[in-house]
Enzyme design. Structure first.
Site, PDB file in Angstrom:
ATOM      1  N   ASN A 356       0.822  -1.191   0.000  1.00 34.68           N
ATOM      2  CA  ASN A 356       0.000   0.000   0.000  1.00 34.68           C
ATOM      3  C   ASN A 356       0.868   1.259   0.000  1.00 34.68           C
ATOM      4  O   ASN A 356       2.026   1.203  -0.432  1.00 34.68           O
ATOM      5  CB  ASN A 356      -1.003  -0.017   1.154  1.00 34.68           C
ATOM      6  CG  ASN A 356      -2.338   0.586   0.713  1.00 34.68           C
ATOM      7  OD1 ASN A 356      -2.385   1.679   0.181  1.00 34.68           O
ATOM      8  ND2 ASN A 356      -3.412  -0.160   0.897  1.00 34.68           N
ATOM      9  N   HIS A 358       2.557   3.146   2.048  1.00 31.33           N
ATOM     10  CA  HIS A 358       3.902   3.182   2.637  1.00 31.33           C
ATOM     11  C   HIS A 358       4.889   2.363   1.814  1.00 31.33           C
ATOM     12  O   HIS A 358       6.052   2.746   1.649  1.00 31.33           O
ATOM     13  CB  HIS A 358       3.867   2.668   4.087  1.00 31.33           C
ATOM     14  CG  HIS A 358       5.089   3.005   4.872  1.00 31.33           C
ATOM     15  ND1 HIS A 358       6.090   2.090   5.126  1.00 31.33           N
ATOM     16  CD2 HIS A 358       5.492   4.171   5.431  1.00 31.33           C
ATOM     17  CE1 HIS A 358       7.043   2.689   5.828  1.00 31.33           C
ATOM     18  NE2 HIS A 358       6.707   3.938   6.031  1.00 31.33           N
ATOM     19  N   CYS A 359       4.418   1.255   1.282  1.00 34.53           N
ATOM     20  CA  CYS A 359       5.287   0.362   0.500  1.00 34.53           C
ATOM     21  C   CYS A 359       5.756   0.985  -0.816  1.00 34.53           C
ATOM     22  O   CYS A 359       6.805   0.611  -1.337  1.00 34.53           O
ATOM     23  CB  CYS A 359       4.549  -0.928   0.161  1.00 34.53           C
ATOM     24  SG  CYS A 359       3.876  -1.802   1.574  1.00 34.53           S
ATOM     25  N   ILE A 360       4.960   1.888  -1.371  1.00 32.18           N
ATOM     26  CA  ILE A 360       5.284   2.421  -2.710  1.00 32.18           C
ATOM     27  C   ILE A 360       5.959   3.788  -2.646  1.00 32.18           C
ATOM     28  O   ILE A 360       6.171   4.422  -3.679  1.00 32.18           O
ATOM     29  CB  ILE A 360       4.039   2.492  -3.618  1.00 32.18           C
ATOM     30  CG1 ILE A 360       2.999   3.479  -3.078  1.00 32.18           C
ATOM     31  CG2 ILE A 360       3.425   1.095  -3.786  1.00 32.18           C
ATOM     32  CD1 ILE A 360       1.853   3.756  -4.055  1.00 32.18           C
TER      33      ILE A 360
END
Lengths: 370, 370
Positions: A356, A358-360
């Protein structure tokens, strides 16, 4: 123009990773396109990435790194406020394949270029090859003039840890002790790497994350720092929920922990979306089959979590799923970040790819932090 | 982060292209690799490009734009003082496919993004496609934050003109009136484009250049500005030389011209290399055959000329061929640029690909020019 710093570490040189809530001057992202991870040629995911980038850009300038073949399309879809750069990647998880920025007391910034192996390499990684992902920190350093530390022989992804900027890091055993990362290192060796490269003194170990098959349990789906001493923990009261035990264990360990400053943590709870998020048969059907990549099957449960938000200057960008708990998540964050604007962005398509907001994203601290 | 400026031109906005001898803060280049233009997989040419980049970097920072597949190799070959960036291209002639920089009285800089069609498009261009070349100015603008003017419908390359920064441009009829560029425009229409986008008042037309089959006679092989009012002209006394008539005609036209300030030009002569430069049978044999590209054949004469130098701050980087006239060229330039260091660089391999130091570089003026 991006020198590799040999024979030293951030700790030795007086550089530390700041907390995400400290001032930033840039956020880096990667454009999604691979058809074996993003259904329907990546188009639905791309529109979600556009929304995330535009939401961030209200608070912090954004650079989107794009493969050659998607450059023109991304340039048009993103609008002129986003900086669009040709930098190749194998997939679009800047938190994990990108650099981690560290800063010293003079406001000088450097990067940590972690060894990256697509979340487990040939043991249980998600795709092969990851050669272009591995070059991202080099290319970002060259482009924007940051020197870098390299941790050859030590595999780590940015989504597997959270720091408070004051000497504490939170991570998970499931990920950092996984067989596909650093099987040659023991737990205390790994603590040493974290301490040297993030410049922390205390490692708080949680047990598991919520996506064992993809990231081997990244912490950034389960816990996030609000500010030093204050964390937000994923939570469900539903004993039958697949994540119930994980949430209980995380909460318990956080309750028992003290941080580098000797503080007990103030822990807030964040509900899960009420409905689990699944890939539909139609979406699964429109996902490419590629040998060596993890297949996406209909009814695969996806790790939907509001904890995977990004704090960026005066904004907090938080996932929304069209779920009844969406507004609860925003309300909780409003309470925790009183001076900031909480911006919800529909990200179901990003969750289908395995992560999501934070991951991207990967934030770069402002040189004005001292 | 690089806006297209619509509905205006540099002249209307008070921006002009400075002379090459004015202060610069950057030089852009492109890494050579295509096997149908550069023999032996581009390796001999790459070493020449490395030498040129390093020579320039003593005076002005250099960015090298590299295709994905050559990135790691270029990064290592160039050494750490050169900024190495992933930006795709079809070939390596930054002067022609790259942007032209313009500047205003406040030191603000913008780019002109000329329509590029590989020196003649489908009429007599050198290769197909040129899609990545065409995106270079966009990507450089995005990377380094320069807005740009686009001349859609007007084809031009940077090597086809030289300006004095005081209102004069020198160009050739052979190139600008060629069938493969702007056949829909008359000579006076083309003058208007030059005047609007370079912000000049006077166009000095020469006849032909020395490479009709490649660039259709770019001026930068034949004439170069030393400073406003002073030019250097390619010259040979040998009536049997293939370039004799071209040199005579260029000299005559320059002698008869006046510039935008009403000055007669002071013209200096630059000898040709004594020996013509040819591709050997071995080199031609090791050049890829690609449908749609101009083949390189043994004994093809190459346009070796000392006029194709780059002036960059306190340096002048000049081609050397292992010819008896190499030292003469350096001596002439030393006389013309008394405050500058004249640096000769062996560039036979670049000539085999069709150009030289000026063709493979594009300077960016310093914002301190006012």
């Amino acid at each position: 123009m991006s020198k590799i710093i040999i024979g030293s570490t951030p700790k030795k040189d007086g550089f530390r990773m700041p907390g995400e809530f400290e001032p930033q001057d840039h956020v880096y992202m990667i454009w999604p396109e691979r058809g074996d991870n993003w259904h329907s040629g990546g188009k639905p995911a791309q529109w979600n990435f556009v929304s995330v980038a535009k939401a961030i850009a209200k608070f912090t300038p954004v650079t989107m790194c794009v493969n050659q073949g998607q450059y023109e399309n991304a340039r048009v879809m993103l609008g002129e406020d986003i900086r669009v750069i040709e930098i190749s990647s194998n997939d679009s998880w800047m938190r994990d394949s990108g650099p981690t920025f560290v800063i010293n007391n003079l406001g000088e910034r450097r990067m940590v270029d972690w060894d990256f192996n697509a979340w487990g390499g040939l043991v249980d990684g998600l795709y092969f090859p990851w050669d272009q992902d591995s070059l991202l920190p080099t290319k970002i350093g060259e482009m924007d003039a940051f020197d870098r530390y390299r941790t050859e022989g030590f595999v780590l992804e940015g989504g597997s840890f959270h720091v408070d900027g004051e000497g504490t890091v939170i991570t998970t055993e499931e990920c950092l002790l996984s067989e596909g990362r650093n099987p040659h290192l023991g737990k205390s060796d790994i603590e040493e790497y974290l301490k040297e490269y993030l410049n922390v003194e205390k490692v708080i170990w949680l047990g598991k994350g919520i996506d064992p098959e993809e990231t081997n349990g990244h912490v950034d789906d389960v816990v996030s720092y609000v500010k030093p001493g204050v964390v937000l923990c994923l939570w469900t009261e539903d004993k039958n929920h697949v994540y119930y035990d994980i949430c209980q264990d995380a909460y318990k360990r956080l309750s028992e922990a003290t941080d580098a400053k000797g503080r007990k943590l103030e822990i807030h709870k964040m509900p899960l979306p009420l409905e689990n998020i699944y890939i539909t048969a139609e979406e699964a059907k429109n996902t490419d089959v590629v040998i060596g990549s993890i297949p996406r099957a209909a009814r695969d449960i996806c790790p939907g979590t509001y904890v995977n938000y990004l704090v960026t200057n005066n904004g907090v960008i938080v996932p929304q799923f069209g779920d009844v708990n969406d507004s609860k998540a925003i309300k909780i964050l409003q309470g925790l970040f009183p001076g900031k604007e909480i911006v919800g962005v529909e990200t179901r398509q990003i969750v289908l790819g395995g992560g999501n907001i934070h991951c991207i994203t990967q934030q770069r601290p402002s040189s004005k932090i001292k």
